[in-house]
Design a protein around this motif. Structure first.
Motif, PDB file in Angstrom:
ATOM      1  N   PHE A  35       0.857  -1.178   0.000  1.00 55.38           N
ATOM      2  CA  PHE A  35       0.000   0.000   0.000  1.00 55.38           C
ATOM      3  C   PHE A  35       0.890   1.224   0.000  1.00 55.38           C
ATOM      4  O   PHE A  35       1.946   1.232   0.632  1.00 55.38           O
ATOM      5  N   THR A  36       0.470   2.255  -0.689  1.00 56.64           N
ATOM      6  CA  THR A  36       1.233   3.497  -0.662  1.00 56.64           C
ATOM      7  C   THR A  36       1.025   4.173   0.687  1.00 56.64           C
ATOM      8  O   THR A  36      -0.052   4.060   1.281  1.00 56.64           O
ATOM      9  N   PRO A  37       2.032   4.850   1.188  1.00 56.05           N
ATOM     10  CA  PRO A  37       1.851   5.585   2.439  1.00 56.05           C
ATOM     11  C   PRO A  37       0.687   6.565   2.297  1.00 56.05           C
ATOM     12  O   PRO A  37       0.534   7.222   1.274  1.00 56.05           O
ATOM     13  N   GLY A  38      -0.168   6.599   3.294  1.00 57.33           N
ATOM     14  CA  GLY A  38      -1.300   7.506   3.266  1.00 57.33           C
ATOM     15  C   GLY A  38      -2.500   6.982   2.504  1.00 57.33           C
ATOM     16  O   GLY A  38      -3.458   7.727   2.276  1.00 57.33           O
ATOM     17  N   ASP A  39      -2.487   5.698   2.097  1.00 52.50           N
ATOM     18  CA  ASP A  39      -3.649   5.124   1.415  1.00 52.50           C
ATOM     19  C   ASP A  39      -4.889   5.408   2.271  1.00 52.50           C
ATOM     20  O   ASP A  39      -4.922   5.056   3.454  1.00 52.50           O
ATOM     21  N   PRO A  40      -5.917   6.070   1.706  1.00 54.66           N
ATOM     22  CA  PRO A  40      -7.057   6.503   2.513  1.00 54.66           C
ATOM     23  C   PRO A  40      -7.838   5.354   3.158  1.00 54.66           C
ATOM     24  O   PRO A  40      -8.255   5.473   4.309  1.00 54.66           O
ATOM     25  N   GLU A  41      -8.017   4.250   2.451  1.00 51.80           N
ATOM     26  CA  GLU A  41      -8.745   3.122   3.040  1.00 51.80           C
ATOM     27  C   GLU A  41      -7.957   2.488   4.183  1.00 51.80           C
ATOM     28  O   GLU A  41      -8.521   2.157   5.227  1.00 51.80           O
ATOM     29  N   MET A  42      -6.654   2.325   3.984  1.00 53.41           N
ATOM     30  CA  MET A  42      -5.826   1.732   5.028  1.00 53.41           C
ATOM     31  C   MET A  42      -5.718   2.678   6.226  1.00 53.41           C
ATOM     32  O   MET A  42      -5.762   2.237   7.380  1.00 53.41           O
ATOM     33  N   ALA A  43      -5.620   3.974   5.958  1.00 54.44           N
ATOM     34  CA  ALA A  43      -5.573   4.949   7.049  1.00 54.44           C
ATOM     35  C   ALA A  43      -6.864   4.917   7.866  1.00 54.44           C
ATOM     36  O   ALA A  43      -6.835   4.983   9.100  1.00 54.44           O
ATOM     37  N   ALA A  44      -8.002   4.787   7.191  1.00 56.27           N
ATOM     38  CA  ALA A  44      -9.289   4.726   7.892  1.00 56.27           C
ATOM     39  C   ALA A  44      -9.393   3.451   8.729  1.00 56.27           C
ATOM     40  O   ALA A  44      -9.892   3.479   9.866  1.00 56.27           O
ATOM     41  N   ALA A  45      -8.925   2.327   8.185  1.00 51.68           N
ATOM     42  CA  ALA A  45      -8.961   1.066   8.931  1.00 51.68           C
ATOM     43  C   ALA A  45      -8.064   1.136  10.163  1.00 51.68           C
ATOM     44  O   ALA A  45      -8.451   0.681  11.251  1.00 51.68           O
ATOM     45  N   THR A  46      -6.886   1.711  10.004  1.00 54.54           N
ATOM     46  CA  THR A  46      -5.975   1.864  11.138  1.00 54.54           C
ATOM     47  C   THR A  46      -6.576   2.785  12.189  1.00 54.54           C
ATOM     48  O   THR A  46      -6.512   2.498  13.392  1.00 54.54           O
ATOM     49  N   ALA A  47      -7.180   3.874  11.762  1.00 62.80           N
ATOM     50  CA  ALA A  47      -7.824   4.801  12.711  1.00 62.80           C
ATOM     51  C   ALA A  47      -8.946   4.099  13.466  1.00 62.80           C
ATOM     52  O   ALA A  47      -9.109   4.297  14.685  1.00 62.80           O
TER      53      ALA A  47
END
Length: 164
Positions: A35-47
């Motif tokens: 995943f690219t750093p800052g991927d919005p879906e991954m960032a939302a899942a982590t949050a």
């Protein structure tokens, strides 16, 4: 900077009954998705995972009878490369956490499968456990299903009890 995030297939150690060693029961299920750093879906899942981390940690310290396989996903840095791994089992320490690295590193070279690692809360990117044979948490895994073929994602959902 390169960011590697371990896929749901890395959950083999977390899900396989009685697995206490450093070998996955099905090496074909241990893959990496980038995943690219800052991927919005991954960032939302982590949050989402971090917002409920305190509740998860409290539950892991006094687990109900129908729960098992409590795990944390943590980031490990090696220079400019970051890779995320499941740590199973884990426990709190005075300064953070310690646990066993449950995945084979592919991008970082400063840790090995089965190694006992220390980490802090700031290193945690996800959590999960099994309740009644179904996965709870593992928010980043659900995002990874979007990067897989439908057949592969459906297989993982069915085999390991994911409802996402």
């Amino acid at each position: 900077m390169k960011l590697a995030v371990r896929t749901a297939m890395s959950l083999m150690l977390a899900l396989a009954p009685g697995s206490a060693g450093a070998q996955a029961t099905d090496p074909d299920d241990d893959k990496t998705i980038i995943f690219t750093p800052g991927d919005p879906e991954m960032a939302a899942a982590t949050a989402q995972a971090l917002a409920s981390l305190d509740d998860f940690l409290a539950l892991s310290e006094a687990p109900p009878a129908d729960t098992e396989r409590f795990k944390l996903k943590v980031k490990v840095r090696d220079g400019n490369v970051t890779e995320h791994f499941w740590v199973i089992p884990f426990r709190r320490t005075e300064t953070g956490f310690v646990g066993i690295l449950a995945n084979q590193p592919e991008e970082v070279h400063n840790v090995v499968l089965g190694q006992n690692i220390e980490f802090t809360r700031d290193d945690i990117s996800d959590w999960g456990y099994t309740r009644g044979g179904r996965q709870v948490g593992s928010f980043t895994v659900c995002v990874m299903f979007n990067k897989m073929s439908k057949e592969e994602a459906d297989y993982m959902r069915d085999k390991y009890g994911f409802d996402c």
